[in-house]
Enzyme design. Structure first.
Site, PDB file in Angstrom:
ATOM      1  N   GLU A 254       1.086  -1.346  -0.083  1.00  0.00           N
ATOM      2  CA  GLU A 254      -0.223   0.043  -0.083  1.00  0.00           C
ATOM      3  C   GLU A 254       0.866   1.245   0.210  1.00  0.00           C
ATOM      4  O   GLU A 254       1.905   1.405   0.709  1.00  0.00           O
ATOM      5  CB  GLU A 254      -0.923   0.168   1.357  1.00  0.00           C
ATOM      6  CG  GLU A 254      -1.899  -0.931   1.495  1.00  0.00           C
ATOM      7  CD  GLU A 254      -2.968  -0.513   2.839  1.00  0.00           C
ATOM      8  OE1 GLU A 254      -2.750   0.380   3.302  1.00  0.00           O
ATOM      9  OE2 GLU A 254      -3.505  -1.576   3.036  1.00  0.00           O
ATOM     10  N   GLU A 308     -13.650   5.667  -0.430  1.00  0.00           N
ATOM     11  CA  GLU A 308     -14.572   4.741   0.443  1.00  0.00           C
ATOM     12  C   GLU A 308     -15.248   5.307   1.610  1.00  0.00           C
ATOM     13  O   GLU A 308     -14.600   5.596   2.533  1.00  0.00           O
ATOM     14  CB  GLU A 308     -13.716   3.587   0.904  1.00  0.00           C
ATOM     15  CG  GLU A 308     -12.955   2.574   0.105  1.00  0.00           C
ATOM     16  CD  GLU A 308     -12.079   1.519   0.291  1.00  0.00           C
ATOM     17  OE1 GLU A 308     -12.633   0.396   0.823  1.00  0.00           O
ATOM     18  OE2 GLU A 308     -10.947   1.819  -0.080  1.00  0.00           O
ATOM     19  N   LYS A 311     -15.253   4.265   5.594  1.00  0.00           N
ATOM     20  CA  LYS A 311     -14.240   3.867   6.443  1.00  0.00           C
ATOM     21  C   LYS A 311     -14.290   4.780   7.701  1.00  0.00           C
ATOM     22  O   LYS A 311     -14.372   5.915   7.428  1.00  0.00           O
ATOM     23  CB  LYS A 311     -13.115   4.340   5.544  1.00  0.00           C
ATOM     24  CG  LYS A 311     -12.548   3.372   4.388  1.00  0.00           C
ATOM     25  CD  LYS A 311     -11.123   3.330   4.050  1.00  0.00           C
ATOM     26  CE  LYS A 311     -10.439   2.372   5.089  1.00  0.00           C
ATOM     27  NZ  LYS A 311      -9.050   2.259   4.547  1.00  0.00           N
ATOM     28  N   GLU A 317      -8.940   9.313   5.610  1.00  0.00           N
ATOM     29  CA  GLU A 317      -9.240   7.816   5.169  1.00  0.00           C
ATOM     30  C   GLU A 317     -10.306   7.533   4.319  1.00  0.00           C
ATOM     31  O   GLU A 317     -10.279   6.549   3.606  1.00  0.00           O
ATOM     32  CB  GLU A 317      -9.547   7.195   6.754  1.00  0.00           C
ATOM     33  CG  GLU A 317      -8.532   6.812   7.786  1.00  0.00           C
ATOM     34  CD  GLU A 317      -7.645   5.962   7.186  1.00  0.00           C
ATOM     35  OE1 GLU A 317      -7.939   4.964   6.748  1.00  0.00           O
ATOM     36  OE2 GLU A 317      -6.164   6.172   7.387  1.00  0.00           O
TER      37      GLU A 317
END
Length: 350
Positions: A254, A308, A311, A317
């Site tokens: 990541e 997203e 999250k 985030e």
């Protein structure tokens, strides 16, 4: 439209991978995502589970997957029967159908928290999954590892002084022996953004964003680093070598940069995110290695495909995506993908 996607040969694929997270309630269907990724020539995808809908949607595309066993399931995987049952359900049917699955990650960032039971279970679970793969005749075809956060590191600068945190050492010695014996990669999640966010006054933006800069020399090796990501990777290599292993490859499972954040998250802007990913892409497509391993191109999975919205945590985030859920790019890095309308993708699937 179909021939454009079908004409994307794997040989022409980009060298970079992408993390396809799904902690959201507004994402396009996997069938549409399959078109999007192929139109961008991305052929390596990392999942945090083994979602059968995703794996089925990519059948016949040549896209290679890393699939994951969630932290909550890791302790049960220490049972050989449970490991074999998981593989029989989540991996074997897809491989038989022609899916490309190259790796199973057992847990994610398990040494970041203080769940000592989980930490103690990771390696036995990995061994169990590896043996089950062998029993199924899949040894050498699918490898087994786990992804770590940089929290496992103690000192990391200069890179040559890289060493693992003493609290993780007891786990990492036998873990590295397993990786070496099974020829599996050491996965690390690296975010130069975190270092910049914590101390923007002292961490030069040019250094974290792969922009032109004088760089920093490692006084022990004389190697010069012009970006933080490669310095972090080489610090991990140094920590691994300090434990006696020179044959374990480090891969970046990541890395990314948020396009938006809370008021106390400096640097979380579309401009900086676009600069980071664009410059990273250029380095990866040049097949560049780190100063310590110049002949080994860095293997990187960008985080993440989509913003997203479910999250937890700070605003950043929920804003690491390359794309909004409607397929619009969050910023321009030269990846022009096509997300087909729902009717088109349904017709194509039928």
């Amino acid at each position: 439209m179909a021939p454009a996607c079908q004409g994307v040969a794997v040989a022409e694929a980009l060298s970079i991978g992408v993390n396809y997270g799904q902690i959201a309630n507004n994402l396009p269907s996997p069938a549409r995502v399959s078109w999007l990724l192929r139109s961008m020539r991305i052929s390596k995808v990392k999942l945090y589970d083994a979602d059968p809908n995703v794996l089925r949607a990519f059948l016949g595309t040549g896209v290679e997957f890393v699939v994951g066993i969630g932290n909550e399931a890791v302790p049960s995987m220490t049972s050989p029967a449970a490991a074999q049952a998981w593989l029989q359900q989540h991996v074997v049917p897809h491989l038989l159908s022609g899916a490309r699955i190259s790796c199973v990650t057992v847990g994610n960032e398990v040494f970041k928290g203080n769940d000592t039971a989980l930490q103690a279970a990771v390696l036995p679970a990995m061994v169990s999954v590896h043996r089950a793969l062998s029993a199924l005749g899949l040894q050498g075809r699918v490898n087994v590892t786990t992804a770590h956060s940089l929290d496992i590191m103690g000192p990391s600068f200069p890179p040559s002084s890289g060493a693992f945190h003493p609290a993780a050492l007891g786990h990492l010695r036998p873990f590295l022996a397993f990786l070496s014996a099974t020829r599996s990669p050491f996965l690390i999640n690296c975010y130069p953004y975190f270092a910049y966010k914590e101390d923007p006054a002292r961490v030069p933006l040019e250094y974290v964003l792969f922009q032109p800069n004088a760089g920093v020399a490692d006084p022990r090796t004389g190697l010069r680093y012009d970006n933080m990501l490669y310095a972090q990777v080489d610090a991990v290599y140094a920590a691994i070598q300090a434990l006696g292993y020179t044959d374990v490859e480090v891969k970046v499972s990541e890395t990314g940069w948020p396009s938006r954040g809370d008021p106390d998250e400096p640097g979380a802007t579309p401009e900086y995110a676009g600069t980071y990913i664009r410059n990273l892409l250029q380095r990866i497509e040049m097949k560049q290695g780190t100063p310590l391993r110049p002949a080994t191109p860095v293997d990187v999975y960008v985080f993440a495909l989509f913003n997203e919205n479910l999250k937890p945590g700070p605003a950043s985030e929920r804003n690491y995506g390359l794309f909004y859920p409607d397929g619009t790019p969050v910023y321009n890095v030269g990846l022009h993908g096509y997300l087909p309308p729902m009717l088109v993708s349904n017709a194509a699937r039928q």
